[in-house]
Design a protein around this motif. Structure first.
Motif, short mmCIF file in Angstrom:
data_model
loop_
_atom_site.label_atom_id
_atom_site.label_comp_id
_atom_site.label_asym_id
_atom_site.label_seq_id
_atom_site.Cartn_x
_atom_site.Cartn_y
_atom_site.Cartn_z
N ILE A 177 0.86 -1.20 0.00
CA ILE A 177 0.00 0.00 0.00
C ILE A 177 0.89 1.24 0.00
N THR A 178 0.72 2.07 -0.99
CA THR A 178 1.55 3.27 -1.14
C THR A 178 0.68 4.46 -1.56
N SER B 12 -7.72 7.68 -0.18
CA SER B 12 -7.37 6.78 -1.30
C SER B 12 -5.91 6.37 -1.18
N TRP B 13 -5.57 5.30 -1.85
CA TRP B 13 -4.21 4.78 -1.85
C TRP B 13 -4.00 3.92 -3.09
N GLU B 14 -2.78 3.48 -3.29
CA GLU B 14 -2.44 2.56 -4.36
C GLU B 14 -1.93 1.27 -3.76
N MET C 168 -10.61 -7.00 -0.46
CA MET C 168 -11.20 -6.29 0.67
C MET C 168 -10.13 -5.47 1.39
N TYR C 169 -10.53 -4.26 1.81
CA TYR C 169 -9.68 -3.40 2.62
C TYR C 169 -10.50 -2.91 3.83
N LYS C 170 -9.79 -2.59 4.86
CA LYS C 170 -10.43 -2.01 6.06
C LYS C 170 -9.70 -0.72 6.41
N CYS C 171 -10.42 0.37 6.40
CA CYS C 171 -9.82 1.66 6.76
C CYS C 171 -10.42 2.14 8.08
N THR C 172 -9.57 2.69 8.93
CA THR C 172 -9.96 3.09 10.29
C THR C 172 -9.42 4.49 10.57
N ILE C 173 -10.23 5.28 11.25
CA ILE C 173 -9.81 6.59 11.74
C ILE C 173 -9.95 6.59 13.26
N SER D 189 -12.30 -1.65 -2.66
CA SER D 189 -11.39 -0.97 -3.57
C SER D 189 -10.51 -0.01 -2.78
N PRO D 190 -9.43 0.48 -3.36
CA PRO D 190 -8.53 1.39 -2.64
C PRO D 190 -9.12 2.80 -2.50
#
Length: 405
Positions: free
Chosen positions: A37-38, A50-52, A59-64, A78-79
């Motif tokens: 992930i970059t 967003s990311w590459e 599947m991705y999991k994004c957290t704040i 998706s990214p």
């Protein structure tokens, strides 16, 4: 709990609408394994993270997560991660982003870090709403802020409102902005967002931001039209009133009231908490006098849970009849005053011997004779002396004649 704007929405406000915030996004990854992930990027306008990825994952999991460990997470295929608007996270302490691939050890951690001199942001920020639509906000300068630091307040009441800068600043003796006064403030369901920026010639100043539910900082006014109708019936006194005025509450059932009734002649008071706008005071004694006041708060609805202002005290009840005692006291006082005044006048201008001559005493028969003899002897003594003198003159005259002859 409550509706909220969302972290990214708030960041968008800060970056696009207000003065630019000094902050950077820094990302870290494990040294043992390079993450696929970059190029992590945040589009504040679209509220997207967003990311590459060099590998295709399903599947991705994004957290704040903020500094207080409050977080929200979302899974995407998706990214690209669009964050919801139901989260309040002030940015001045920093925000953490995490992008993970489920069921793997692949992840990317990034941090949103505010820039500027340490301890230069404002401290002790607080706001209060009073008189229905007026609001005051105050703060203190940062302990590490340079002497020439000047602060500026921006706020947004809801998503539908535009950003606003303070129109009336409260300044200290050095001309530094230390607060703000607002007019025509309305309380919304959503939280309001406040941002205080700073500027200095010496260095960058850290910003401070906060979300506030305005109804929680409102000081409720006093209940209106408080009345007490008392009769000789067993029900005692019927006390009624109207809810306090607010800019956003229309339901009367949202309020709770505290009734304070104090006996004016005794240090005794009665307190009751009720939900209706009517109360029966059954301990009423018509021979006593009472003082009544009422205040309100909101245990439910969007109403402050803190007690508001007391209503103006009103008195009811007949109390003791002091009129007769007052009249008697005034009569007694007047009588005493008139008597003293007359005494002083008679003593100054009149003689009591002339006004009140002595009364003759009855004659004493036993001593009457002695008194007459004494008076007779006293009168006759001069007469004898005069006769003797005359006689002496006559004799001397006769002797003189004989000698001539």
């Amino acid at each position: 709990m409550f509706d909220s704007f969302g972290l990214i929405c708030m960041i968008w406000w800060c970056v696009m609408l207000f003065h630019p915030l000094h902050a950077d996004i820094q990302c870290m990854e494990s040294e043992a394994q390079k993450s696929p992930i970059t190029n992590v990027n945040v589009d504040w306008r679209k509220m997207e993270l967003s990311w590459e990825s060099s590998k295709n994952f399903s599947m991705y999991k994004c957290t704040i997560m903020n500094w207080d460990m409050e977080s929200t997470a979302k899974e995407v295929n998706s990214p690209l991660c669009r964050f919801p608007k139901e989260l309040y996270m002030p940015l001045h302490k920093g925000v953490f982003f995490t992008i993970e691939v489920p069921n793997t050890n692949i992840s990317k951690k990034c941090t949103f870090l505010p820039g500027g001199m340490n301890e230069s942001a404002i401290e002790n920020f607080s706001c209060v709403i009073y008189n229905i639509c007026l609001m005051n906000c105050t703060w203190q300068a940062g302990r590490g802020a340079p002497a020439d630091t000047q602060y500026f307040l921006y706020w947004q009441n809801s998503r539908d409102d535009g950003q606003m800068e303070c129109e009336l600043y409260i300044k200290d003796e050095n001309g530094r902005n230390m607060g703000c006064r607002f007019q025509n403030v309305r309380i919304e369901i959503e939280k309001a967002y406040f941002l205080v920026n700073g500027s200095s010639k010496d260095s960058l100043i850290q910003f401070y931001d906060e979300y506030i539910e305005l109804y929680k900082i409102e000081i409720l006014g006093a209940p209106l039209n408080v009345t007490a109708h008392c009769t000789g019936d067993p029900a005692g006194c019927i006390i009624t009133w109207h809810p306090p005025l607010t800019s956003h509450v229309k339901k009367v059932k949202c309020f709770q009231y505290e009734i304070n009734i104090q006996n004016k002649d005794e240090p005794k008071e009665e307190k009751k908490v009720v939900r209706n706008e009517r109360y029966e005071f059954q301990n009423y004694n018509e021979k006593k006098r009472y003082i009544l006041k009422i205040r309100a708060r909101g245990p439910k609805c969007l109403v402050s849970s803190k007690w508001g202002e007391w209503s103006e005290p009103i008195e009811f009840g007949q109390g003791k009849d002091y009129f007769i005692f007052v009249i008697l006291f005034l009569i007694a006082l007047g009588t005493i005053s008139v008597t003293v005044l007359l005494y002083c006048l008679f003593k100054r201008y009149c003689s009591f011997k002339n006004i009140l001559p002595p009364i003759p005493q009855p004659r004493d028969k036993f001593n009457a004779l002695t008194s007459e003899d004494i008076q007779t002897e006293y009168v006759n003594l001069p007469s004898k002396s005069h006769t003797e003198e005359v006689t002496t003159v006559e004799e001397m005259s006769q002797l003189s004649k004989k000698k001539i002859h």
